[in-house]
Design an enzyme around this catalytic site. Structure first.
Site, PDB file in Angstrom:
ATOM      1  N   SER A   1      34.565  56.205  32.621  1.00  0.00           N
ATOM      2  CA  SER A   1      35.575  55.876  31.605  1.00  0.00           C
ATOM      3  C   SER A   1      34.831  55.622  30.300  1.00  0.00           C
ATOM      4  O   SER A   1      33.615  55.365  30.322  1.00  0.00           O
ATOM      5  CB  SER A   1      36.307  54.598  32.031  1.00  0.00           C
ATOM      6  OG  SER A   1      37.048  54.047  30.953  1.00  0.00           O
TER       7      SER A   1
ATOM      8  N   TYR B   1      36.199  45.795  35.328  1.00  0.00           N
ATOM      9  CA  TYR B   1      36.426  47.249  35.221  1.00  0.00           C
ATOM     10  C   TYR B   1      35.292  47.896  34.431  1.00  0.00           C
ATOM     11  O   TYR B   1      34.698  48.893  34.854  1.00  0.00           O
ATOM     12  CB  TYR B   1      37.779  47.516  34.550  1.00  0.00           C
ATOM     13  CG  TYR B   1      38.139  48.980  34.463  1.00  0.00           C
ATOM     14  CD1 TYR B   1      38.569  49.683  35.598  1.00  0.00           C
ATOM     15  CD2 TYR B   1      38.038  49.685  33.264  1.00  0.00           C
ATOM     16  CE1 TYR B   1      38.890  51.030  35.531  1.00  0.00           C
ATOM     17  CE2 TYR B   1      38.355  51.033  33.187  1.00  0.00           C
ATOM     18  CZ  TYR B   1      38.793  51.699  34.323  1.00  0.00           C
ATOM     19  OH  TYR B   1      39.107  53.033  34.245  1.00  0.00           O
TER      20      TYR B   1
HETATM   21  P1  NDP Z   1      45.817  56.774  39.491  1.00  0.00           P
HETATM   22  O1  NDP Z   1      46.267  55.389  39.759  1.00  0.00           O
HETATM   23  O2  NDP Z   1      46.820  57.862  39.469  1.00  0.00           O
HETATM   24  O3  NDP Z   1      44.662  57.206  40.496  1.00  0.00           O
HETATM   25  C1  NDP Z   1      43.877  56.350  41.230  1.00  0.00           C
HETATM   26  C2  NDP Z   1      43.714  56.973  42.602  1.00  0.00           C
HETATM   27  O4  NDP Z   1      42.740  56.236  43.317  1.00  0.00           O
HETATM   28  C3  NDP Z   1      44.999  56.948  43.404  1.00  0.00           C
HETATM   29  O5  NDP Z   1      45.238  58.237  43.922  1.00  0.00           O
HETATM   30  C4  NDP Z   1      44.737  55.949  44.511  1.00  0.00           C
HETATM   31  O6  NDP Z   1      45.369  56.362  45.720  1.00  0.00           O
HETATM   32  C5  NDP Z   1      43.225  56.019  44.629  1.00  0.00           C
HETATM   33  N1  NDP Z   1      42.652  54.781  45.123  1.00  0.00           N
HETATM   34  C6  NDP Z   1      42.711  53.546  44.587  1.00  0.00           C
HETATM   35  N2  NDP Z   1      42.094  52.661  45.367  1.00  0.00           N
HETATM   36  C7  NDP Z   1      41.625  53.359  46.436  1.00  0.00           C
HETATM   37  C8  NDP Z   1      40.905  53.013  47.610  1.00  0.00           C
HETATM   38  N3  NDP Z   1      40.525  51.741  47.872  1.00  0.00           N
HETATM   39  N4  NDP Z   1      40.586  53.983  48.485  1.00  0.00           N
HETATM   40  C9  NDP Z   1      40.960  55.262  48.251  1.00  0.00           C
HETATM   41  N5  NDP Z   1      41.645  55.651  47.178  1.00  0.00           N
HETATM   42  C10 NDP Z   1      41.980  54.705  46.281  1.00  0.00           C
HETATM   43  O7  NDP Z   1      45.069  56.753  38.080  1.00  0.00           O
HETATM   44  P2  NDP Z   1      44.098  57.777  37.345  1.00  0.00           P
HETATM   45  O8  NDP Z   1      44.298  59.149  37.823  1.00  0.00           O
HETATM   46  O9  NDP Z   1      44.236  57.475  35.921  1.00  0.00           O
HETATM   47  O10 NDP Z   1      42.669  57.236  37.788  1.00  0.00           O
HETATM   48  C11 NDP Z   1      41.671  58.033  38.365  1.00  0.00           C
HETATM   49  C12 NDP Z   1      40.316  57.553  37.906  1.00  0.00           C
HETATM   50  O11 NDP Z   1      40.201  57.753  36.501  1.00  0.00           O
HETATM   51  C13 NDP Z   1      40.052  56.063  38.134  1.00  0.00           C
HETATM   52  O12 NDP Z   1      38.731  55.878  38.586  1.00  0.00           O
HETATM   53  C14 NDP Z   1      40.219  55.461  36.738  1.00  0.00           C
HETATM   54  O13 NDP Z   1      39.489  54.293  36.579  1.00  0.00           O
HETATM   55  C15 NDP Z   1      39.693  56.601  35.889  1.00  0.00           C
HETATM   56  N6  NDP Z   1      40.098  56.569  34.503  1.00  0.00           N
HETATM   57  C16 NDP Z   1      41.419  56.649  34.169  1.00  0.00           C
HETATM   58  C17 NDP Z   1      41.789  56.606  32.830  1.00  0.00           C
HETATM   59  C18 NDP Z   1      43.219  56.663  32.408  1.00  0.00           C
HETATM   60  O14 NDP Z   1      43.493  56.373  31.240  1.00  0.00           O
HETATM   61  N7  NDP Z   1      44.152  57.051  33.241  1.00  0.00           N
HETATM   62  C19 NDP Z   1      40.786  56.487  31.772  1.00  0.00           C
HETATM   63  C20 NDP Z   1      39.432  56.447  32.244  1.00  0.00           C
HETATM   64  C21 NDP Z   1      39.113  56.478  33.559  1.00  0.00           C
HETATM   65  P3  NDP Z   1      45.961  55.292  46.786  1.00  0.00           P
HETATM   66  O15 NDP Z   1      46.644  54.231  45.991  1.00  0.00           O
HETATM   67  O16 NDP Z   1      46.868  56.109  47.638  1.00  0.00           O
HETATM   68  O17 NDP Z   1      44.771  54.796  47.531  1.00  0.00           O
END
Ligand code: NDP
Length: 257
Positions: free
Chosen positions: A142, A155
Site C-alpha cells: 500500500s 496497518y
Molecule cells: P477486500 O476487503 O475486498 O479484500 C480483502 C480480501 O482479503 C478479501 O477477499 C478477504 O476475504 C481476504 N482476507 C482477509 N482476511 C483474510 C484471512 N485471514 N485469510 C484469508 N483471506 C483473508 O479489499 P481490497 O481488495 O481493497 O484489499 C486487498 C489488498 O489490497 C489488501 O491487502 C489491502 O490492504 C490492499 N490495499 C487496498 C487498498 C484499497 O484502497 N482498497 C489500498 C492499498 C492496499 P475473506 O473475508 O473471505 O477472508
C-alpha cells in the site's frame, strides 16, 4: 498464445476487490487460478464470473492468519494443479485506531493477517518455483507501506513489513528465475474502501459522494484508483518479459507518494 496460458496462479483474498480483479484478468489470459479466502460464498461468486468469461478459477478456503490452513491449502492447490508459478499475496485487512489507544490484540490481528499471512503463503510457494526455475511473486502492500498513515500504526507497519519481506525475497532468489515485487496502491474502489466510506458518512454526517471525495482526496489525482488499473500492473509483472523487474515497489496512486 498468451504468456500466462497454463500458468498456475495462487491469489490470496481472490474472492473480492483487487484480488478478484487480478484473478479474473489472469484467468482471461488462460492461467489456472486458485483463489483463496475465508468465505466460500465470496470465492464462488468470483468463480461464477470467471465461468461466464473463460473458466479456469478454482475456489479454496484458506485463512492466511492460520499456519496450518496455509500449509494444507497450498499443498492442496499444488496437488490439484501443480506448482505455483504466480503468487499474489493480496489478502489483508485495513482497520484504524488512534495510536495511544491501540490494544495489543488489535495490533496482532492486523499483523497476523497482513504480514504473517504474506510470509506464510510465500514460504509455501517458493520451493515449487525453485523446482520450476520460474516464479513471479507479487505482494499487495500500500502507499501506507511507504509512508506513515495517521491512525494506521498497525496497518502501516504491516505494509512496511510486506515491502521489507518482498525485498528480501528478491535478493534471496535473484538469478533463480523468481522475481518478487510489491504493488503499492493508493485508495482503490473495493469493499475495504466502501466500508471506510460508510464509516466516514456516519461519523461526519456526510453524503456518500462527499465521503468518497474525502477518501479520494488522499490520492494525488483526487480520484479512486480502479481495480482494473492494479490488475493490468499485475499482469505486466507476471509476464515473461518482466524478469528484470525485481524488488520494486510499484506505486499506483495517481502521483508520487
Ligand atoms: P477486500 O476487503 O475486498 O479484500 C480483502 C480480501 O482479503 C478479501 O477477499 C478477504 O476475504 C481476504 N482476507 C482477509 N482476511 C483474510 C484471512 N485471514 N485469510 C484469508 N483471506 C483473508 O479489499 P481490497 O481488495 O481493497 O484489499 C486487498 C489488498 O489490497 C489488501 O491487502 C489491502 O490492504 C490492499 N490495499 C487496498 C487498498 C484499497 O484502497 N482498497 C489500498 C492499498 C492496499 P475473506 O473475508 O473471505 O477472508
Amino acid at each position: 498464445m498468451s504468456i500466462h496460458k497454463g500458468r498456475h496462479a495462487l491469489i490470496t483474498g481472490g474472492g473480492t476487490g483487487i484480488g478478484e480483479a487480478i484473478a479474473l484478468a489472469l484467468a482471461a489470459e488462460g492461467a489456472e487460478v486458485t483463489i483463496t479466502g475465508r468465505r466460500m460464498e465470496a470465492l464462488e461468486q468470483t468463480c461464477a464470473k470467471a465461468d461466464a468469461l473463460s473458466g479456469g478459477i478454482h475456489a479454496l478456503v484458506m485463512d492466511v492468519s492460520d499456519e496450518a490452513s496455509v500449509v494444507n491449502g497450498t499443498a492442496q492447490a499444488i496437488k490439484a494443479r501443480g506448482n505455483i508459478d504466480i503468487h499474489v499475496a493480496n489478502a489483508g485487512i485495513a482497520e484504524t485506531s488512534a495510536f495511544a489507544k491501540t490494544p495489543l490484540d488489535f495490533w496482532r490481528k492486523i499483523m497476523t493477517t497482513n504480514l504473517d499471512g504474506v510470509f506464510l503463503s510465500c514460504r509455501e510457494v517458493v520451493p515449487g518455483m525453485l523446482e520450476n526455475g520460474w516464479g513471479r511473486i507479487i505482494t499487495i502492500s500500500s502507499i501506507a507501506g511507504l509512508k506513515g498513515l495517521k491512525y494506521g500504526a498497525a496497518y502501516s507497519a504491516s505494509k512496511h513489513g510486506v515491502i521489507g519481506l518482498t525485498r528480501v525475497l528478491s535478493e534471496e532468489y535473484m538469478g533463480k528465475g523468481i522475481t518478487a515485487n510489491a504493488i503499492c496502491p493508493g485508495y482503490v474502489r473495493t469493499p475495504i474502501v466502501e466500508r471506510n466510506t460508510e464509516l466516514i458518512m456516519k461519523r461526519s454526517n456526510l453524503s456518500h459522494a462527499e465521503a468518497e471525495a474525502a477518501m479520494s482526496s488522499d490520492n494525488r489525482h483526487k480520484k479512486l484508483v480502479e481495480v482494473a488499473e492494479v490488475a493490468e500492473a499485475a499482469l505486466w509483472i507476471c509476464g515473461d518479459n518482466s524478469g528484470s523487474i525485481n524488488g520494486q515497489t510499484i506505486e499506483i496512486a495517481g502521483g508520487q507518494v
